[in-house]
Design a protein around this motif. Structure first.
Motif, PDB file in Angstrom:
ATOM      1  N   ALA A  35      35.363  55.430  44.899  1.00 25.44           N
ATOM      2  CA  ALA A  35      35.859  55.288  46.326  1.00 25.44           C
ATOM      3  C   ALA A  35      37.048  54.276  46.441  1.00 25.44           C
ATOM      4  O   ALA A  35      36.818  53.222  45.741  1.00 25.44           O
ATOM      5  N   MET A  36      38.031  54.540  47.035  1.00 26.64           N
ATOM      6  CA  MET A  36      39.024  53.502  47.342  1.00 26.64           C
ATOM      7  C   MET A  36      38.944  52.894  48.444  1.00 26.64           C
ATOM      8  O   MET A  36      38.680  53.667  49.741  1.00 26.64           O
ATOM      9  N   ASP A  37      39.341  51.625  48.568  1.00 23.17           N
ATOM     10  CA  ASP A  37      39.470  51.349  50.317  1.00 23.17           C
ATOM     11  C   ASP A  37      40.783  50.307  50.135  1.00 23.17           C
ATOM     12  O   ASP A  37      41.298  50.097  49.025  1.00 23.17           O
ATOM     13  N   ILE A  38      40.963  49.870  51.290  1.00 20.75           N
ATOM     14  CA  ILE A  38      42.434  48.959  51.155  1.00 20.75           C
ATOM     15  C   ILE A  38      42.405  47.591  50.549  1.00 20.75           C
ATOM     16  O   ILE A  38      43.186  47.220  50.064  1.00 20.75           O
ATOM     17  N   THR A  39      41.165  46.776  50.497  1.00 20.03           N
ATOM     18  CA  THR A  39      40.979  45.905  49.732  1.00 20.03           C
ATOM     19  C   THR A  39      41.265  46.106  48.393  1.00 20.03           C
ATOM     20  O   THR A  39      42.050  45.382  47.484  1.00 20.03           O
ATOM     21  N   ARG A  40      40.710  47.141  47.694  1.00 18.61           N
ATOM     22  CA  ARG A  40      40.961  47.593  46.365  1.00 18.61           C
ATOM     23  C   ARG A  40      42.339  47.958  45.924  1.00 18.61           C
ATOM     24  O   ARG A  40      42.797  47.562  45.026  1.00 18.61           O
ATOM     25  N   TYR A  41      42.900  48.733  46.931  1.00 17.50           N
ATOM     26  CA  TYR A  41      44.172  49.324  46.801  1.00 17.50           C
ATOM     27  C   TYR A  41      45.281  47.942  46.902  1.00 17.50           C
ATOM     28  O   TYR A  41      46.201  47.903  46.045  1.00 17.50           O
ATOM     29  N   SER A  42      44.796  47.301  47.620  1.00 12.52           N
ATOM     30  CA  SER A  42      45.852  46.180  47.875  1.00 12.52           C
ATOM     31  C   SER A  42      46.003  45.079  46.506  1.00 12.52           C
ATOM     32  O   SER A  42      46.922  44.624  46.141  1.00 12.52           O
ATOM     33  N   ALA A  43      44.808  44.950  45.989  1.00 13.02           N
ATOM     34  CA  ALA A  43      44.577  44.234  44.445  1.00 13.02           C
ATOM     35  C   ALA A  43      45.503  45.098  43.501  1.00 13.02           C
ATOM     36  O   ALA A  43      46.184  44.784  42.760  1.00 13.02           O
ATOM     37  N   LEU A  44      45.143  46.557  43.445  1.00 17.15           N
ATOM     38  CA  LEU A  44      46.028  47.214  42.723  1.00 17.15           C
ATOM     39  C   LEU A  44      47.642  47.344  43.004  1.00 17.15           C
ATOM     40  O   LEU A  44      48.383  47.189  41.941  1.00 17.15           O
TER      41      LEU A  44
END
Length: 239
Positions: A35-44
């Motif tokens: 599962a991806m979310d905006i917090t994880r994606y922002s870190a990436l």
């Protein structure tokens, strides 16, 4: 396979590079089953990753490092003269924020843009399903920004943007390819810079810049520009 913050990554098979003719490329993908979310994606994104649809990736070519992730620090940005002209000439446009959904008017403009600006680029025969799977993810905070002529309400451009925890990611933009005088691609980035300022977000992420790719040269005109190299962001110095 690699791992970062409990997220697995996988290398794609080698494929023809979409940016440099005759070159072979590979991408590092985040496991799409996690599962991806905006917090994880922002870190990436802060590690140089981008998304295409729901897939999050970063170029990872063993013998090439031409793809450089770049971003604009919005509080330091100073427009040059041509950017100032692009901003001024497009003040007759209205910007309307729309949800991510299929609209025939958008797709028609997308199709005309690809045929006019990126013919034989691999996307110019996109179907409506291809288009929607390219711009939407199901997990990102994405908006479609319409730019319309305020006089006749004609749609001139659309910007696909993701709102990250520390900025706006310029996912993609497409516009009327016949209106060269307006410099709509430049104007859209200027709009995104101003929107980031309005939201108190420090960066606009522009994706990748490649020195040898002429179609990407417009990105290096936004100064100062930061580049992700050697696992850190620093001010871009073109050599």
């Amino acid at each position: 396979m690699a791992s970062h913050s409990n997220l697995d990554f996988y290398l794609s098979p080698p494929h023809p590079c979409g940016y440099l003719p005759g070159q072979t490329a590979t991408n590092l993908f985040a496991n799409p089953k996690v599962a991806m979310d905006i917090t994880r994606y922002s870190a990436l994104a802060r590690l140089g990753f981008r998304r295409s649809g729901r897939l999050v990736y970063r170029p990872h070519c063993p013998r090439c490092s031409a793809c450089l992730a770049v971003r604009i620090p919005v509080d330091q940005f100073q427009p040059n003269r041509s950017q100032q002209r692009a901003w001024k000439i497009n003040q007759d446009l209205s910007a309307i924020c729309c949800p991510v959904e299929f609209r025939a008017e958008h797709f028609d403009l997308f199709y005309r843009y690809l045929k006019g600006r990126h013919a034989k680029g691999g996307m110019d025969n996109s179907t409506p399903e291809d288009y929607l799977s390219f711009i939407a993810s199901g997990w990102s905070e994405t908006s479609l920004i319409e730019f319309r002529d305020a006089k006749n309400n004609k749609l001139l451009a659309v910007a696909v943007t993701d709102t990250l925890t520390d900025g706006i990611s310029a996912v993609y933009s497409f516009f009327d390819p016949t209106l060269k005088r307006r410099s709509l691609g430049v104007y859209i980035i200027l709009w995104e810079i101003n929107e980031a300022k309005r939201l108190n977000l420090p960066y606009v992420y522009l994706g990748y810049w490649i020195k040898a790719c002429q179609k990407m040269q417009y990105k290096s005109a936004f100064r100062p520009l930061e580049v992700y190299q050697s696992k850190k962001w620093s001010i871009f110095e073109e050599t």
